[in-house]
Every structure is written in C-alpha cells, then in structure tokens.
Motif scaffolding. Sequence first.
Motif, PDB file in Angstrom:
ATOM      1  N   PHE A   1       0.935  -1.085  -0.077  1.00 59.42           N
ATOM      2  CA  PHE A   1      -0.227   0.056   0.135  1.00 59.42           C
ATOM      3  C   PHE A   1       0.868   1.189  -0.189  1.00 59.42           C
ATOM      4  O   PHE A   1       0.471   2.155  -0.934  1.00 59.42           O
ATOM      5  CB  PHE A   1      -0.984   0.043   1.418  1.00 59.42           C
TER       6      PHE A   1
ATOM      7  N   SER B   1       3.620  10.046  -9.576  1.00 65.21           N
ATOM      8  CA  SER B   1       3.441  10.232 -10.916  1.00 65.21           C
ATOM      9  C   SER B   1       2.281  11.208 -11.093  1.00 65.21           C
ATOM     10  O   SER B   1       2.078  12.004 -11.843  1.00 65.21           O
ATOM     11  CB  SER B   1       2.831   8.875 -11.601  1.00 65.21           C
TER      12      SER B   1
ATOM     13  N   HIS C   1       2.921   1.468 -10.986  1.00 58.51           N
ATOM     14  CA  HIS C   1       2.006   1.680  -9.935  1.00 58.51           C
ATOM     15  C   HIS C   1       0.639   0.534  -9.881  1.00 58.51           C
ATOM     16  O   HIS C   1       0.537  -0.009  -9.085  1.00 58.51           O
ATOM     17  CB  HIS C   1       1.427   3.052  -9.897  1.00 58.51           C
ATOM     18  N   LYS C   2       0.375   0.332 -11.267  1.00 54.40           N
ATOM     19  CA  LYS C   2      -0.513  -0.532 -11.205  1.00 54.40           C
ATOM     20  C   LYS C   2      -0.393  -1.871 -11.109  1.00 54.40           C
ATOM     21  O   LYS C   2      -0.994  -2.683 -10.378  1.00 54.40           O
ATOM     22  CB  LYS C   2      -1.281  -0.356 -12.778  1.00 54.40           C
TER      23      LYS C   2
ATOM     24  N   ILE D   1      -3.257  -5.652  -4.182  1.00 61.64           N
ATOM     25  CA  ILE D   1      -4.006  -5.672  -3.038  1.00 61.64           C
ATOM     26  C   ILE D   1      -5.628  -6.144  -3.131  1.00 61.64           C
ATOM     27  O   ILE D   1      -6.044  -6.765  -2.178  1.00 61.64           O
ATOM     28  CB  ILE D   1      -4.182  -3.998  -2.770  1.00 61.64           C
TER      29      ILE D   1
ATOM     30  N   PRO E   1      -8.388   0.059  -5.014  1.00 60.94           N
ATOM     31  CA  PRO E   1      -7.972  -0.612  -6.112  1.00 60.94           C
ATOM     32  C   PRO E   1      -8.807  -0.688  -7.266  1.00 60.94           C
ATOM     33  O   PRO E   1      -8.596  -0.559  -8.331  1.00 60.94           O
ATOM     34  CB  PRO E   1      -7.133  -1.694  -5.679  1.00 60.94           C
TER      35      PRO E   1
ATOM     36  N   GLY F   1      -9.182   2.261  -9.123  1.00 59.90           N
ATOM     37  CA  GLY F   1      -8.216   2.351 -10.279  1.00 59.90           C
ATOM     38  C   GLY F   1      -7.957   1.675 -11.309  1.00 59.90           C
ATOM     39  O   GLY F   1      -7.697   2.078 -12.509  1.00 59.90           O
TER      40      GLY F   1
HETATM   41  C1  HEM Z   1      -4.180   0.307  -2.792  1.00 57.34           C
HETATM   42  C2  HEM Z   1      -4.050   0.620  -4.237  1.00 57.34           C
HETATM   43  C3  HEM Z   1      -3.712   2.051  -4.906  1.00 57.34           C
HETATM   44  C4  HEM Z   1      -3.405   3.191  -4.141  1.00 57.34           C
HETATM   45  C5  HEM Z   1      -2.846   3.243  -2.716  1.00 57.34           C
HETATM   46  C6  HEM Z   1      -3.274   4.110  -5.201  1.00 57.34           C
HETATM   47  C7  HEM Z   1      -2.671   5.368  -4.885  1.00 57.34           C
HETATM   48  C8  HEM Z   1      -2.690   6.205  -5.941  1.00 57.34           C
HETATM   49  C9  HEM Z   1      -2.225   7.668  -5.777  1.00 57.34           C
HETATM   50  C10 HEM Z   1      -1.964   8.253  -4.425  1.00 57.34           C
HETATM   51  C11 HEM Z   1      -2.354   8.205  -6.805  1.00 57.34           C
HETATM   52  C12 HEM Z   1      -2.060   9.780  -7.160  1.00 57.34           C
HETATM   53  C13 HEM Z   1      -3.265  10.645  -6.958  1.00 57.34           C
HETATM   54  C14 HEM Z   1      -2.895  12.139  -7.332  1.00 57.34           C
HETATM   55  O1  HEM Z   1      -3.102  12.301  -8.315  1.00 57.34           O
HETATM   56  O2  HEM Z   1      -2.700  12.767  -6.369  1.00 57.34           O
HETATM   57  C15 HEM Z   1      -2.854   7.551  -7.716  1.00 57.34           C
HETATM   58  C16 HEM Z   1      -3.028   7.775  -9.135  1.00 57.34           C
HETATM   59  C17 HEM Z   1      -3.074   6.679 -10.218  1.00 57.34           C
HETATM   60  N1  HEM Z   1      -3.490   5.416  -9.868  1.00 57.34           N
HETATM   61 FE1  HEM Z   1      -3.727   4.449  -8.294  1.00 57.34          FE
HETATM   62  N2  HEM Z   1      -3.762   3.762  -6.158  1.00 57.34           N
HETATM   63  C18 HEM Z   1      -4.006   2.167  -6.059  1.00 57.34           C
HETATM   64  C19 HEM Z   1      -4.407   1.334  -6.968  1.00 57.34           C
HETATM   65  C20 HEM Z   1      -4.418   1.616  -8.308  1.00 57.34           C
HETATM   66  C21 HEM Z   1      -4.699   0.555  -9.526  1.00 57.34           C
HETATM   67  C22 HEM Z   1      -5.280  -0.882  -9.008  1.00 57.34           C
HETATM   68  C23 HEM Z   1      -4.724   1.214 -10.577  1.00 57.34           C
HETATM   69  C24 HEM Z   1      -4.911   0.590 -12.099  1.00 57.34           C
HETATM   70  C25 HEM Z   1      -5.114  -0.510 -12.317  1.00 57.34           C
HETATM   71  C26 HEM Z   1      -4.330   2.355 -10.616  1.00 57.34           C
HETATM   72  C27 HEM Z   1      -4.216   3.673 -11.233  1.00 57.34           C
HETATM   73  C28 HEM Z   1      -3.829   4.839 -11.087  1.00 57.34           C
HETATM   74  C29 HEM Z   1      -3.788   5.634 -12.224  1.00 57.34           C
HETATM   75  C30 HEM Z   1      -3.734   5.414 -13.673  1.00 57.34           C
HETATM   76  C31 HEM Z   1      -3.110   6.925 -11.547  1.00 57.34           C
HETATM   77  C32 HEM Z   1      -3.086   8.447 -12.254  1.00 57.34           C
HETATM   78  C33 HEM Z   1      -1.586   8.368 -12.296  1.00 57.34           C
HETATM   79  C34 HEM Z   1      -1.027   9.762 -12.989  1.00 57.34           C
HETATM   80  O3  HEM Z   1      -1.909  10.497 -13.179  1.00 57.34           O
HETATM   81  O4  HEM Z   1       0.090   9.897 -13.210  1.00 57.34           O
HETATM   82  N3  HEM Z   1      -4.517   2.757  -9.081  1.00 57.34           N
HETATM   83  N4  HEM Z   1      -2.957   6.148  -7.164  1.00 57.34           N
END
Ligand code: HEM
Length: 184
Positions: free
Chosen positions: A23, A33, A53-54, A60, A106, A109
């Motif tokens: 996490f 990112s 990241h993905k 999870i 997730p 996401g």
């Molecule tokens: C426990 C799981 C996850 C955590 C803790 C998490 C956390 C985060 C955080 C902190 C951000 C940045 C938010 C911001 O712009 O301030 C983010 C962005 C993002 N996340 Fe997650 N996420 C998780 C799961 C996922 C999953 C499973 C996917 C897709 C399969 C995903 C896809 C993305 C994408 C595409 C972004 C945008 C990144 C960007 O704009 O550069 N995330 N996530």
Amino acid sequence: MSNSSQYYTRTAQFLHWIMAIIFISAWIIGFYSGNFLNYETDGSFKGDVITLHKNIATTIIFLVMIRIFWRYTHPTPELPATMSPLMKKLAHLGHLALYVILIALPISGCFYSWSAGHPAPVLYLFNIPQLIGENPEIMAIAKPVHVYLSWFAGLMVAGHILAALKHHFIDKDNVLKSMIKQSR
Ligand code: HEM
C-alpha cells in the motif's frame, strides 16, 4: 472471532505487513506520478511509473480477499481491557473502514485505467479481465474518485499508524506487539 491468544496468527501478521508495504509503495509511486510527472516533459518515463503503480497496486485486490477470509475464519486477540467500550467500537469501525477502502481504492483504479483505454496488470504477469472498454464519460468520474479515495486512504492509513504508535509508546499495551510477536 476473538481469541485467548495475545497475538494474531502468523498468516494474519504476514498479510498485514505485506499489504502495508505494498500500500505505502503504491501510494508513494501514484502520488509521485500524479503530482510530479507529466507527459510533456517526462514522456514515456511517466507511463513506466504508472505501469509500475498498477502492477504493484492490483495485488491488493487479491490479498484483501484472502485477508478478509482469514479474518473471519481465525481468532483475533482481544483489544486491551484498559480501552473504553467506545474506543473499542471506534477501533472496530476504523478497521472495517480500512477494509472497505482497501477494496474500493484498487477497484476505482482499475475502472480509471480501463475507461482510459488501458489494462489493469498484475505483477507484470497477467491483466485483470477488463469489465468495461475505453469510455471518457466513465473516466471523468473514475479519475477523481480514485484520486480523492487515494488521499482519504492515505489519511486513514496515517491515522492507523499513529494509533498503533500511541498504543505502543504512550499506553504501553500489547496492540502493536500482537501484530509482530508470537507466543512461545
Ligand atoms: C491500494 C492501491 C492503490 C493506491 C494506494 C493508489 C494510490 C494512488 C495515488 C496516491 C495516486 C495519485 C493521486 C494524485 O494524483 O494525487 C494514484 C494515481 C493513479 N492510480 Fe492508483 N492507487 C491504487 C491502485 C490503483 C490501481 C489498481 C490502478 C489501476 C490498475 C491505479 C491507477 C492509477 C492511475 C492511472 C493513476 C494516475 C497517475 C497519474 O496521473 O500519473 N491505481 N493512485
């Protein structure tokens, strides 16, 4: 199910700490990112970071399902008798909310990724079966949902860590040790 043992089972402890590491790593990478990289200046590096990241974060979903199964089929230690009934209730509600967010975050996401026309890969091994195709209307919802949920989850996990540290250093009870040690 509560327990006369003071400690969580080894499996529960393993699931707890592996999910904590995943996490926190996924959170830091996503935040980096989302807030410090952009496609104009960082090009494909940003794409690689999001892919990382993905691939980490999707695990999870599987781990939380195993964890919930384990939680309801195995005993857990009682909270300390020094805690008031209200604090015990709040602790249980907090833990329930953490489970809910560990599922919702997730999944949001995955919907964000699918709706943007990308896969939801797991450990660079396989993709989660895609439930929707590219869809800008869904993406307009899934993106802010994922971003706001991620911040909320970050605050909840920070609160969880502070509560564990308070139990250990101020209340000097067994709560943190119950997730680390085993009875001999
Ligand atoms: C426990 C799981 C996850 C955590 C803790 C998490 C956390 C985060 C955080 C902190 C951000 C940045 C938010 C911001 O712009 O301030 C983010 C962005 C993002 N996340 Fe997650 N996420 C998780 C799961 C996922 C999953 C499973 C996917 C897709 C399969 C995903 C896809 C993305 C994408 C595409 C972004 C945008 C990144 C960007 O704009 O550069 N995330 N996530």
